[in-house]
Design an enzyme around this catalytic site. Structure first.
Site, PDB file in Angstrom:
ATOM      1  N   ILE A  57       1.865  -9.984 -14.904  1.00 11.27           N
ATOM      2  CA  ILE A  57       3.242 -10.229 -14.475  1.00 11.27           C
ATOM      3  C   ILE A  57       3.516 -11.732 -14.352  1.00 11.27           C
ATOM      4  CG2 ILE A  57       4.878  -9.835 -12.591  1.00 11.27           C
ATOM      5  CD1 ILE A  57       3.152  -7.240 -12.004  1.00 11.27           C
ATOM      6  N   SER A  84       3.875  -5.040  -2.950  1.00 13.40           N
ATOM      7  CA  SER A  84       3.720  -3.808  -3.717  1.00 13.40           C
ATOM      8  C   SER A  84       4.244  -2.674  -2.862  1.00 13.40           C
ATOM      9  CB  SER A  84       2.245  -3.557  -4.018  1.00 13.40           C
ATOM     10  OG  SER A  84       2.062  -2.223  -4.461  1.00 13.40           O
ATOM     11  N   TYR A  93      -6.254  -3.346   0.329  1.00 12.10           N
ATOM     12  CA  TYR A  93      -5.237  -3.859  -0.593  1.00 12.10           C
ATOM     13  C   TYR A  93      -3.843  -3.579  -0.020  1.00 12.10           C
ATOM     14  CZ  TYR A  93      -2.261  -4.292  -4.734  1.00 12.10           C
ATOM     15  OH  TYR A  93      -1.254  -4.653  -5.614  1.00 12.10           O
ATOM     16  N   LYS A 151      -0.819  -6.190   1.201  1.00 12.24           N
ATOM     17  CA  LYS A 151       0.542  -6.138   0.654  1.00 12.24           C
ATOM     18  C   LYS A 151       1.573  -5.971   1.775  1.00 12.24           C
ATOM     19  CE  LYS A 151      -0.509  -7.427  -2.994  1.00 12.24           C
ATOM     20  NZ  LYS A 151       0.156  -8.485  -3.775  1.00 12.24           N
TER      21      LYS A 151
HETATM   22  N1  LIG Z   1       0.339  -4.160 -11.839  1.00 10.56           N
HETATM   23  C1  LIG Z   1       0.975  -3.433 -10.944  1.00 10.56           C
HETATM   24  O1  LIG Z   1       1.266  -2.269 -11.164  1.00 10.56           O
HETATM   25  C2  LIG Z   1       1.374  -4.032  -9.619  1.00 10.56           C
HETATM   26  C3  LIG Z   1       2.044  -3.206  -8.706  1.00 10.56           C
HETATM   27  C4  LIG Z   1       2.422  -3.731  -7.477  1.00 10.56           C
HETATM   28  C5  LIG Z   1       2.150  -5.054  -7.197  1.00 10.56           C
HETATM   29  N2  LIG Z   1       1.489  -5.850  -8.077  1.00 10.56           N
HETATM   30  C6  LIG Z   1       1.219  -7.246  -7.718  1.00 10.56           C
HETATM   31  O2  LIG Z   1       1.631  -8.105  -8.748  1.00 10.56           O
HETATM   32  C7  LIG Z   1       0.860  -9.303  -8.713  1.00 10.56           C
HETATM   33  C8  LIG Z   1       0.382  -9.659 -10.121  1.00 10.56           C
HETATM   34  O3  LIG Z   1      -0.540  -8.672 -10.534  1.00 10.56           O
HETATM   35  P1  LIG Z   1      -0.805  -8.222 -12.036  1.00 10.56           P
HETATM   36  O4  LIG Z   1      -0.565  -6.773 -12.084  1.00 10.56           O
HETATM   37  O5  LIG Z   1      -0.124  -9.129 -12.972  1.00 10.56           O
HETATM   38  O6  LIG Z   1      -2.416  -8.408 -12.077  1.00 10.56           O
HETATM   39  P2  LIG Z   1      -3.400  -9.209 -13.056  1.00 10.56           P
HETATM   40  O7  LIG Z   1      -3.024  -8.969 -14.484  1.00 10.56           O
HETATM   41  O8  LIG Z   1      -4.743  -8.814 -12.601  1.00 10.56           O
HETATM   42  O9  LIG Z   1      -3.119 -10.740 -12.690  1.00 10.56           O
HETATM   43  C9  LIG Z   1      -3.479 -11.242 -11.442  1.00 10.56           C
HETATM   44  C10 LIG Z   1      -3.529 -12.757 -11.479  1.00 10.56           C
HETATM   45  O10 LIG Z   1      -4.005 -13.224 -10.193  1.00 10.56           O
HETATM   46  C11 LIG Z   1      -5.027 -14.170 -10.433  1.00 10.56           C
HETATM   47  N3  LIG Z   1      -5.980 -14.298  -9.340  1.00 10.56           N
HETATM   48  C12 LIG Z   1      -6.804 -13.369  -8.807  1.00 10.56           C
HETATM   49  N4  LIG Z   1      -7.588 -13.900  -7.872  1.00 10.56           N
HETATM   50  C13 LIG Z   1      -7.259 -15.220  -7.775  1.00 10.56           C
HETATM   51  C14 LIG Z   1      -7.733 -16.306  -7.017  1.00 10.56           C
HETATM   52  N5  LIG Z   1      -8.729 -16.168  -6.148  1.00 10.56           N
HETATM   53  N6  LIG Z   1      -7.151 -17.515  -7.179  1.00 10.56           N
HETATM   54  C15 LIG Z   1      -6.170 -17.693  -8.087  1.00 10.56           C
HETATM   55  N7  LIG Z   1      -5.686 -16.704  -8.851  1.00 10.56           N
HETATM   56  C16 LIG Z   1      -6.239 -15.482  -8.709  1.00 10.56           C
HETATM   57  C17 LIG Z   1      -5.719 -13.681 -11.697  1.00 10.56           C
HETATM   58  O11 LIG Z   1      -6.500 -14.720 -12.254  1.00 10.56           O
HETATM   59  P3  LIG Z   1      -7.751 -14.376 -13.250  1.00 10.56           P
HETATM   60  O12 LIG Z   1      -7.148 -13.967 -14.559  1.00 10.56           O
HETATM   61  O13 LIG Z   1      -8.506 -15.655 -13.320  1.00 10.56           O
HETATM   62  O14 LIG Z   1      -8.517 -13.274 -12.600  1.00 10.56           O
HETATM   63  C18 LIG Z   1      -4.505 -13.296 -12.524  1.00 10.56           C
HETATM   64  O15 LIG Z   1      -3.947 -14.451 -13.090  1.00 10.56           O
HETATM   65  C19 LIG Z   1      -0.267  -9.058  -7.718  1.00 10.56           C
HETATM   66  O16 LIG Z   1       0.053  -9.713  -6.503  1.00 10.56           O
HETATM   67  C20 LIG Z   1      -0.243  -7.568  -7.524  1.00 10.56           C
HETATM   68  O17 LIG Z   1      -0.698  -7.192  -6.250  1.00 10.56           O
HETATM   69  C21 LIG Z   1       1.100  -5.358  -9.300  1.00 10.56           C
END
Ligand SMILES: NC(=O)c1ccc[n+]([C@@H]2O[C@H](COP(=O)([O-])OP(=O)(O)OC[C@H]3O[C@@H](n4cnc5c(N)ncnc54)[C@H](OP(=O)(O)O)[C@@H]3O)[C@@H](O)[C@H]2O)c1
Ligand SMILES: *[C@@H]1O[C@H](CO)[C@@H](O)[C@H](O)[C@H]1NC(C)=O
Ligand SMILES: *[C@@H]1O[C@H](CO)[C@@H](O)[C@H](O)[C@H]1NC(C)=O
Length: 318
Positions: free
Chosen positions: A48, A170, A202, A206
Site C-alpha cells: 500500500i 486496520s 497485531y 492497530k
Molecule cells: N494488507 C491489508 O490487507 C491491510 C489491512 C489492514 C491494514 N493494513 C495496514 O496497511 C499498512 C501497510 O501494509 P501492507 O499491506 O502494504 O504490507 P506490506 O506489503 O508488508 O508492507 C509493509 C511495509 O512496512 C515496512 N516495515 C515493516 N517493518 C518495518 C520496520 N521495522 N521499519 C520500517 N519499515 C518497516 C515493510 O518494509 P520491508 O519491505 O523492508 O519489510 C514494508 O515496506 C500496515 O500498517 C498494515 O497494518 C493492511
C-alpha cells in the site's frame, strides 16, 4: 439441474455480498495540489505504501521513502521514477523497530529537508518477536516507532500550515485490547508463542493507531495540522509474509479472488491526504474514503490520554 442453478445463485450472491462489504472498493476524489510539497511515507517500498508513493509522485510531490532496507527502497524508487517520470523521490533509512533509528531519521530529516506537508505512517507488520528496545515487535513498530516519529516531526509539519498525519490502522482494531497496567510495567504488549497471540497483538497495535490519532487531533487543535487513521481495505500485499504455510494455503485462493490490489488499497490513505474540506474530521477513522463510526473502546478519551502518556515514557519523550 435445479440444485446446480441454486448453488450457482448462492455462490454468486455470496460473492456480490462480499464485494459490497469486506472487500468493498472506493476511489479517492481528493485533488489538493501537492506539487512543491514534501511527503514522508514509512514502508513505502512495497504494498500500500508503494502504491501511495506512486500516486503522490505522479502528482508532483517530493516523496521520501522512509524504509529499513536500502536495496528494496532503491528498487522501488527506480520503479516509481520510471512509471511517473518524477525525479523527486528519495530514500532515507528508517527502522521503526529501533527508537535510535527513529531519532536518527528525524535528525537527518530536519537537517536536510526544509518542509514537511504529509506524514504517512504506513509501515506495519504481522510478526512475532521483539524490537531492539525489547518491545513486542508489532506494538513497537506499528505504534511506538510511529508515535516517536510523529512527535519528532510535528514542529516541521506545523510550520507551513495545512499539514496532515495519516496513520494506517486496520479494521482489526476491533479485536484489540489495551492493558495499560501491563504496558506500564513490561514492554511486551502481547507477544506470544502461538499465532493467535500475535494476531491479538497485531489487533492491539492497530487499536493503538486509532487511539493515537484520536489523541493527536486533540493536541493539534488550534494548529493547522490534522490527522486521520485509516483502514485500507483487505489488500493483497506482503503483509502475510510471516504467517505459517498452512494459513497461506487458506488465504491465497481468497486473496486472488477477492482482495484489493495495492492501488485500490491506497485510495483511503490518498483521500485522507488529498481531500479538501475534511479538516473538521481530524482524529477520525476512515475506510472506503469516508469517516466511519468506531466502537467505544476506540474513542475512549481516558485510555487515549493514558496511552499517550505511557508511550511518551516508553520512548523517552518525558
Ligand atoms: N494488507 C491489508 O490487507 C491491510 C489491512 C489492514 C491494514 N493494513 C495496514 O496497511 C499498512 C501497510 O501494509 P501492507 O499491506 O502494504 O504490507 P506490506 O506489503 O508488508 O508492507 C509493509 C511495509 O512496512 C515496512 N516495515 C515493516 N517493518 C518495518 C520496520 N521495522 N521499519 C520500517 N519499515 C518497516 C515493510 O518494509 P520491508 O519491505 O523492508 O519489510 C514494508 O515496506 C500496515 O500498517 C498494515 O497494518 C493492511
Ligand atoms: C534487503 O532486501 C534484500 C532483497 O530482498 C535482501 O536480500 C537483504 O537481505 C535485505 N537486507 C537486510 C539488511 O535485511
Ligand atoms: C492556519 O492557516 C490559515 C490560512 O492559511 C492562517 O490564516 C492561520 O493563521 C493559520 N493558523 C496557524 C495557527 O498557523
Amino acid at each position: 439441474m435445479f440444485q446446480l442453478l441454486l448453488l450457482g445463485a448462492v455462490v454468486l450472491g455470496g460473492y456480490l455480498f462480499l464485494t459490497q462489504t469486506l472487500f468493498k472498493r472506493s476511489r479517492c476524489r481528493g485533488n489538493a495540489a501537492v506539487a512543491g510539497k514534501t511527503v514522508v511515507i514509512t514502508g513505502g517500498n512495497t504494498g500500500i505504501g508503494k502504491a501511495t508513493a506512486l500516486h503522490l509522485a505522479r502528482r508532483g510531490a517530493r516523496v521520501i521513502l522512509a524504509c529499513r532496507n536500502r536495496s528494496k527502497a532503491e528498487t522501488a524508487i527506480a520503479d516509481i521514477k520510471q512509471e511517473t517520470g518524477s525525479s523527486d523521490v528519495r530514500y532515507m533509512q528508517l527502522d521503526l523497530a529501533s527508537l535510535r533509528s527513529v531519532r536518527h531519521f528525524a535528525e537527518s530529516f530536519l537537517k536536510t529537508e526544509s518542509r514537511l506537508d504529509l506524514l504517512i505512517n504506513n509501515a506495519g507488520l504481522v510478526a512475532d518477536g521483539r524490537t531492539e528496545d525489547g518491545f513486542g515487535v508489532q506494538f513497537g513498530v506499528n505504534h511506538l516507532g510511529h508515535f516517536l516519529l510523529t512527535n519528532l516531526l510535528l514542529e516541521r509539519l506545523k510550520e507551513d500550515g495545512g499539514g496532515r498525519v495519516v496513520t494506517l490502522s486496520s479494521m482489526a482494531y476491533r479485536w484489540g485490547h489495551i492493558d495499560l497496567e501491563a504496558l506500564a510495567v513490561n514492554r511486551h504488549l502481547g507477544t506470544g508463542r502461538y499465532s493467535w497471540q500475535f494476531f491479538q497483538a497485531y489487533c492491539s497495535s492497530k487499536l493503538c493507531n486509532v487511539l493515537f490519532t484520536h489523541q493527536l487531533a486533540k493536541r493539534l487543535q488550534g494548529s493547522n495540522v490534522t490527522c486521520y487513521s485509516v483502514h485500507p481495505g483487505v489488500v493483497r500485499t506482503e503483509l502475510s509474509r510471516h504467517v505459517s504455510l498452512w494459513q497461506k494455503v487458506f488465504i491465497e485462493p481468497v486473496a486472488r479472488l477477492l482482495f484489493l490490489d495495492p492501488e485500490a488499497g491506497a485510495q483511503t490513505t490518498l483521500h485522507c491526504a488529498l481531500q479538501e474540506g475534511i479538516e473538521p474530521l481530524s482524529g477520525r477513522y476512515f475506510s472506503c474514503c469516508a469517516a466511519q463510526e468506531v466502537g467505544a473502546r476506540a474513542r475512549d478519551d481516558a485510555v487515549a490520554r493514558k496511552l499517550w502518556d505511557i508511550s511518551e515514557k516508553l520512548c523517552g519523550l518525558s
